[in-house]
Design an enzyme around this catalytic site. Sequence first.
Site, short mmCIF file in Angstrom:
data_model
loop_
_atom_site.label_atom_id
_atom_site.label_comp_id
_atom_site.label_asym_id
_atom_site.label_seq_id
_atom_site.Cartn_x
_atom_site.Cartn_y
_atom_site.Cartn_z
N LYS A 1 0.85 -1.19 0.00
CA LYS A 1 0.00 0.00 0.00
C LYS A 1 0.88 1.25 0.00
CE LYS A 1 -3.85 1.85 2.85
NZ LYS A 1 -4.71 1.53 4.02
N SER B 1 -9.47 1.67 3.31
CA SER B 1 -8.64 2.48 2.48
C SER B 1 -7.67 1.67 1.64
CB SER B 1 -7.85 3.48 3.33
OG SER B 1 -6.97 2.82 4.23
N SER C 1 -9.57 -0.66 7.44
CA SER C 1 -9.01 -0.60 6.09
C SER C 1 -8.38 -1.91 5.64
CB SER C 1 -7.96 0.50 6.00
OG SER C 1 -8.55 1.77 6.18
#
Lengths: 462, 462
Positions: A72, A146, A170
């Site tokens: 990420k 997210s 997330s």
Amino acid sequence: MTVTPEVKSLQIAALARGYAAGAYTPADVVAEVFRRIGERGDDGVWITLRPIGDVLAEIRPGPLYGVPFAVKDNIDVAGLPTTAACPGYAYVASRTAPLVERLLAAGALLIGKTNLDQFATGLSGIRSPYGVPESPLVPGLISGGSSSGSAVAVSAGLVSFAVGTDTAGSGRVPAALTGVVGLKPSRGAVPTTGLVPACASLDCASVFALSVPDAVTTAGIMADGLALGGPAGRLRVGVPAQLEFFGDEAARSAFDETVAALAGLGHEIVAVDFAPFLAAGRLLYEGPWLAERLAGVGDFVLSRPGEVHPITREVLSRGGEITGVEVFRGLARLAELRAETTATWADIDVLAVPSVPATVTVAEMTADPIRLNSMLGHYTTFANLLDLAAVAVPAGMTGEGRPHGLTLLGPSGSDGLIAHLADAFHRRQAERNPDGMTGALRQSLEEVTTRAPEPVVLAVVG
Amino acid sequence: MTVTPEVKSLQIAALARGYAAGAYTPADVVAEVFRRIGERGDDGVWITLRPIGDVLAEIRPGPLYGVPFAVKDNIDVAGLPTTAACPGYAYVASRTAPLVERLLAAGALLIGKTNLDQFATGLSGIRSPYGVPESPLVPGLISGGSSSGSAVAVSAGLVSFAVGTDTAGSGRVPAALTGVVGLKPSRGAVPTTGLVPACASLDCASVFALSVPDAVTTAGIMADGLALGGPAGRLRVGVPAQLEFFGDEAARSAFDETVAALAGLGHEIVAVDFAPFLAAGRLLYEGPWLAERLAGVGDFVLSRPGEVHPITREVLSRGGEITGVEVFRGLARLAELRAETTATWADIDVLAVPSVPATVTVAEMTADPIRLNSMLGHYTTFANLLDLAAVAVPAGMTGEGRPHGLTLLGPSGSDGLIAHLADAFHRRQAERNPDGMTGALRQSLEEVTTRAPEPVVLAVVG
């Protein structure tokens, strides 16, 4: 470039068998990964894709030999930009986050860095200037956030696993919406050095994978030490007495079946009062912890507001109105709620909840971005405030053809226990419903079912 | 009323021997206590003194049979006012704080409730409309605060022990200035239910007593469970590399002798970097935790400012200027400092510091009430933020005739370890310097020396 037809599932054990049998090499797998990425085109998954030559140059032995993965883009990798999905905030990292270093040292091959809700603020998967990575399971469905790009990269069969982060959910919401496993280890188990903070005191690194064993293996390598105690036979599985699906009756039916499946695995189902968990969760989105988000990236947000996503700016700016007195009152309230939930943990071993109460399309989320975001966090936001470990596991599709997920939670240190139960549940789902998933995910489930039912590895790794 | 001449020291073991030998009864002791209180007249120690008949009516068997004690007036006792040294704030408590209930159930006899720096905010002992309880050791010297009345009640021989509270050092500074033992158990060991909050997340109930064994016995009864592990032979005793006495060279010499005495007991002295401890302490008085004080009593302070002591109002009002973002940054900074000090604890078992860097007269404190208050907390304010246990023990008088104290600190759960070392040090002081104290304190030291050198009781009580 030769693409060997044998490269199919990217599950770690499948790759290891393929390498051992000489069916293909890591270079073949990397080539296949880049072929699949190219085939998908502009899917919003990647913020930085590494040149294939750089990846091939890093093939090295180790427990994750030749295993492709993604990170990420709020986690530092030396020499690559860290954007946190905000171009104005971006910097080229000078050091690699320790959790990534450990994966690289174990032989894993970093393909690239993935899209996210900006500053990891949101569960929607649409708050990014780098595009919207949709769920591979249903056209037009959000992937959730997210960690949107990381979850889609795994679900779409582009990598074996992907590192995410999880503050409010997330690492679980996108797992549910894309049909992959999402493991959020106990707070503090994986070092957060090198992460752009969301709420620094709550942030966890998490992992998305195609199976629970793959999630446990990779999280174990990322961790300073992951508690992997075994199961205690028949477990007491708590289920909220107050269930809420925001009108999605198909999701309610699917969760009823999920609970029945847990009972069918031989466990006791116990109804628990969910009110203190919900109250703790509300502190995160409606209360003082908004100020912690601003404490992390606030200097940038306040000095260059025009470069921040409008929804993200709106959410973060509320943190500036919170007083110190409110924060201490919130901390005291959280301590009370934690004491209440501690009593619940005397009655149960594991808490089982839907990963999300309902699913949302990109169009719906775009039209109502804050309320629907909060809705998605109904069963996730309390976990880090209450210091729980969690694993989200796919639970098939609802009667309306939407993905449905189960999240199992336990007290800090229960990572091994919840992973065992999640693995048993996942195997059962794969056996019963091999057609319930699509694409790479079905392939991964086939891989699950064709494997001997081996237990999760229990050694403490890292 | 007959006063038996045998009632002399109020140490718990001395009373038990007196009762067992039939030398006097609890009624005799209570009468002697009230005689002494009457003799001292208006000494600023008491906010509420119970009628002697009420005390006599509560004589009951138990491990603290016939042991008189006092409670700081920010702790609830049903039927008595809780003032927190603010008449406008006062209320009659409907429930007794559990820690006091436990003492009463054990047979201890509550004499009354003691004066304090208003809202337990201050280390000075002068911030109260109920008078200034001076140190019994030196005319005109402050007793320190905030538990001023509790410390003086013990030092002046009015009770066997007294309950205090300790957030920034309120259970240690007054112990040092009045020449008694002050034990501040590990955070959370004693329930804080029924206390008026100062900084709710940091507040500890503490105890003042004439000897370390008395402090350990009473704290053990107050506690949910007090960790009383034994000593580990030769200890590594950390001493700050950076010592500060604010110009009091007599205090410096006294502390040098104190450290030599610890070495003389067979322990290794290790110089440690004190900077992270000091930095943590500054967060309490100069930083975000002022907002936590306001979170506790702020509604009263803001709505009725005229009823608040002017210095207290000035200090508390600063808490209103602190933002939520500042609090979260402070929490993050504290986490960093805690990590730094954790490294120090790998090198030492116990940290030894002066309890106060210098002593202060009432006149001096009145003239400079905020700066001198901070000075007094130089060696105390960090303890609860860093989750340490602490015991303050008298260390004789300086060359200038001022009291000098040693504080030993250890990580949470080290209560037994630091108490053992404190007891050994206290016995040694008593043997070497029986004339170094005055009044009731000398009597208590005589009691220490005439007893066989028995170890601190190690059972986990409560």
